[in-house]
Write a protein that holds these residues in place. Structure first.
Motif, PDB file in Angstrom:
ATOM      1  N   TYR A 188       7.699  -3.038  -7.959  1.00 60.40           N
ATOM      2  CA  TYR A 188       7.580  -1.905  -8.972  1.00 60.40           C
ATOM      3  C   TYR A 188       7.622  -0.690  -7.870  1.00 60.40           C
ATOM      4  O   TYR A 188       8.271   0.220  -8.075  1.00 60.40           O
ATOM      5  N   ALA A 189       7.286  -0.828  -6.440  1.00 59.02           N
ATOM      6  CA  ALA A 189       7.565   0.092  -5.662  1.00 59.02           C
ATOM      7  C   ALA A 189       9.220   0.473  -5.346  1.00 59.02           C
ATOM      8  O   ALA A 189       9.500   1.666  -5.271  1.00 59.02           O
ATOM      9  N   GLU A 190       9.783  -0.633  -5.316  1.00 54.53           N
ATOM     10  CA  GLU A 190      11.277  -0.431  -5.231  1.00 54.53           C
ATOM     11  C   GLU A 190      12.046   0.170  -6.199  1.00 54.53           C
ATOM     12  O   GLU A 190      12.780   1.183  -6.238  1.00 54.53           O
ATOM     13  N   ALA A 191      11.527   0.198  -7.569  1.00 52.97           N
ATOM     14  CA  ALA A 191      12.101   0.649  -8.654  1.00 52.97           C
ATOM     15  C   ALA A 191      11.453   2.145  -8.908  1.00 52.97           C
ATOM     16  O   ALA A 191      12.144   2.827 -10.022  1.00 52.97           O
ATOM     17  N   VAL A 243       0.928  -0.983   0.018  1.00 52.81           N
ATOM     18  CA  VAL A 243       0.054  -0.049   0.021  1.00 52.81           C
ATOM     19  C   VAL A 243       0.847   1.150  -0.195  1.00 52.81           C
ATOM     20  O   VAL A 243       1.812   1.325   0.805  1.00 52.81           O
ATOM     21  N   PHE A 244       0.434   2.180  -0.929  1.00 53.15           N
ATOM     22  CA  PHE A 244       1.725   3.517  -0.995  1.00 53.15           C
ATOM     23  C   PHE A 244       0.575   4.628  -0.795  1.00 53.15           C
ATOM     24  O   PHE A 244       1.021   5.976  -0.544  1.00 53.15           O
ATOM     25  N   LEU A 304       5.528   6.895  -7.474  1.00 52.28           N
ATOM     26  CA  LEU A 304       4.516   6.470  -6.366  1.00 52.28           C
ATOM     27  C   LEU A 304       4.497   7.902  -5.798  1.00 52.28           C
ATOM     28  O   LEU A 304       3.152   8.208  -5.466  1.00 52.28           O
ATOM     29  N   VAL A 305       5.471   8.576  -5.649  1.00 59.10           N
ATOM     30  CA  VAL A 305       5.172   9.968  -4.819  1.00 59.10           C
ATOM     31  C   VAL A 305       4.374  10.785  -5.568  1.00 59.10           C
ATOM     32  O   VAL A 305       3.524  11.474  -5.011  1.00 59.10           O
ATOM     33  N   ARG A 306       4.717  11.166  -6.885  1.00 57.76           N
ATOM     34  CA  ARG A 306       4.143  11.886  -7.740  1.00 57.76           C
ATOM     35  C   ARG A 306       2.321  11.577  -8.008  1.00 57.76           C
ATOM     36  O   ARG A 306       1.837  12.486  -7.896  1.00 57.76           O
ATOM     37  N   ASP A 322       6.612   5.944   4.239  1.00 61.89           N
ATOM     38  CA  ASP A 322       7.518   6.935   3.594  1.00 61.89           C
ATOM     39  C   ASP A 322       6.857   7.718   2.377  1.00 61.89           C
ATOM     40  O   ASP A 322       7.036   8.910   2.145  1.00 61.89           O
ATOM     41  N   VAL A 323       6.305   7.115   1.573  1.00 65.29           N
ATOM     42  CA  VAL A 323       5.782   7.624   0.444  1.00 65.29           C
ATOM     43  C   VAL A 323       4.571   8.404   0.814  1.00 65.29           C
ATOM     44  O   VAL A 323       4.670   9.536   0.052  1.00 65.29           O
ATOM     45  N   MET A 324       3.583   8.039   1.519  1.00 61.68           N
ATOM     46  CA  MET A 324       2.619   9.010   2.110  1.00 61.68           C
ATOM     47  C   MET A 324       3.177  10.237   2.657  1.00 61.68           C
ATOM     48  O   MET A 324       2.721  11.215   2.236  1.00 61.68           O
ATOM     49  N   GLU A 325       4.268  10.240   3.348  1.00 63.10           N
ATOM     50  CA  GLU A 325       4.901  11.533   3.848  1.00 63.10           C
ATOM     51  C   GLU A 325       5.314  12.349   3.030  1.00 63.10           C
ATOM     52  O   GLU A 325       5.120  13.578   2.758  1.00 63.10           O
ATOM     53  N   GLN A 326       6.212  11.913   2.044  1.00 62.45           N
ATOM     54  CA  GLN A 326       6.847  12.497   0.906  1.00 62.45           C
ATOM     55  C   GLN A 326       5.571  13.170   0.036  1.00 62.45           C
ATOM     56  O   GLN A 326       6.004  14.375  -0.336  1.00 62.45           O
ATOM     57  N   ALA A 327       4.777  12.308  -0.380  1.00 59.65           N
ATOM     58  CA  ALA A 327       3.715  13.149  -1.094  1.00 59.65           C
ATOM     59  C   ALA A 327       2.983  14.212  -0.524  1.00 59.65           C
ATOM     60  O   ALA A 327       2.612  14.888  -1.278  1.00 59.65           O
ATOM     61  N   TYR A 328       2.673  14.029   0.845  1.00 53.07           N
ATOM     62  CA  TYR A 328       1.889  14.851   1.534  1.00 53.07           C
ATOM     63  C   TYR A 328       2.858  16.329   1.545  1.00 53.07           C
ATOM     64  O   TYR A 328       2.270  17.506   1.400  1.00 53.07           O
TER      65      TYR A 328
END
Length: 361
Positions: free
Chosen positions: A252-255, A130-131, A260-262, A348-354
């Motif tokens: 996919y998440a690793e690469a 989940v991202f 994912l952030v965008r 971490d993706v959620m935090e960076q995206a926010y």
């Protein structure tokens, strides 16, 4: 007399000299334009504007299900141009359920999926991560045909009930049965996708169905006074959380963490728009899904749209949703061993995206 004349001449000379100096100064005074050119220190400094981020263009194949809860933030981000703002081109693909979406990701046909509550058990088991949190679902329900002799959930004993295993359909059915003192062994289950259930229930082939909106609305319209709701997500909020999410495979998440952030940044913006404009979102989505507008408008209550906005950036609250969700799977035996949510939820993706979303406002 000569001294007086000499003094007078000297005085006149000084007057002429002063007059001449005054004229030279006047001639040398620059025009206002010349002053601006030659004395830049008097100019107002230009305000520096932040540079617009540049992104590497990317195309993302995204799976969704044809309902407001699954497709609303995705299509809002497409129509409002939020994906374009972060350099993404999104290709949407329709699926009937989360397990099928995860299977398609595993085979490489899909990059990202939006799933409902039930398919999260596969994330816990390591098949996906989940991202992005999308919303808390209020769409699931067990519905029945009263003409089949059903008045309460206890009357499901011995009845034929359609279910879609591995999805939120199965979860909501288990909750309703448990509250009525029944188990899956007490009913005759028929495996169906939610579209098939709708037709089967309306034609009298089955007695009840565990399904979700907008199929529930179609069933209600078809059964009329014989339509009966035996339980929904809202009946069990004190026992469980029913989050829906955007997911991808671990590889996919690793690469593709930047993608994912965008993607999540665009979805956050779409979620804010959705909460403020849910009816217009429903109308637009009806055209996207080739669904009746009235049906989509009656579905606007199937998600806690404002709740999603209220918890943006609040990772503790979001973490609590996924912990409560996993407990549901542990209680019903779908998951046999507790797994740290950090193993399959990319906070971490959620935090960076926010952070990126906030910086862009």
């Amino acid at each position: 007399m000569k001294k007086k004349l000499l003094a007078l001449l000297l005085a006149c000379g000084m007057v002429f000299a002063l007059a001449a100096c005054g004229n030279d100064t006047a001639d040398a005074t620059p025009t206002p334009d010349a002053t601006q050119t030659e004395t830049p220190s008097t100019e107002t400094p230009e305000t520096e504007t932040p540079e617009t981020p540049t992104y590497e263009p990317a195309t993302v194949r995204v799976a969704y299900m044809p309902n407001l809860g699954s497709a609303s933030s995705l299509f809002t981000a497409i129509h409002q141009g939020y994906f374009e703002e972060v350099g993404l081109t999104v290709e949407p693909y329709q699926f009937s359920g989360g397990p099928a979406e995860i299977s398609a990701m595993g085979s490489g046909d899909i990059d990202i999926s939006q799933i409902g509550h039930g398919a999260h058990s596969l994330c816990i088991q390591g098949q996906a991560v989940v991202f992005a949190f999308d919303q808390l679902s209020q769409a699931d329900a067990v519905v029945a045909n009263k003409a089949k002799g059903i008045e309460t959930a206890a009357d499901l004993a011995g009845k034929t009930v359609a279910v879609s295993s591995g999805t939120s359909s199965e979860i909501i059915l288990q909750f309703v049965l448990e509250e009525a003192g029944l188990t899956m062994d007490d009913i005759e289950t028929v495996e169906m996708n939610v579209e098939g259930m709708t037709t089967a229930l309306l034609s009298g082939q089955i007695d009840a169905a565990a399904t979700w909106s907008p199929n529930t609305i179609t069933i209600e319209q078809g059964l009329g006074d014989d339509y009966l709701v035996l339980g929904t997500n809202n009946d069990y909020t004190d026992q469980a959380a029913f989050p829906s999410s955007f997911i991808c495979t671990p590889d996919y998440a690793e690469a593709n963490q930047d993608i994912l952030v965008r993607f999540s940044q665009a979805i956050l913006k779409a979620q804010v728009y959705r909460a403020a404009n849910i009816e217009s979102v429903a109308e637009t989505l009806a055209a996207d899904l080739d669904a009746p507008v009235d049906t989509m408008l009656q579905s606007v209550g199937e998600g806690n749209w404002q709740g999603t906005v209220d918890c943006m950036g609040d990772l503790d609250t979001i973490r609590g949703y996924y912990e409560a969700q996993q407990q549901v799977f542990l209680n019903n035996g779908t998951v046999t061993e507790e797994v740290p949510v950090d193993n399959y939820v990319l906070f971490d993706v959620m935090e960076q995206a926010y952070t990126a979303y906030e910086a862009a406002q």
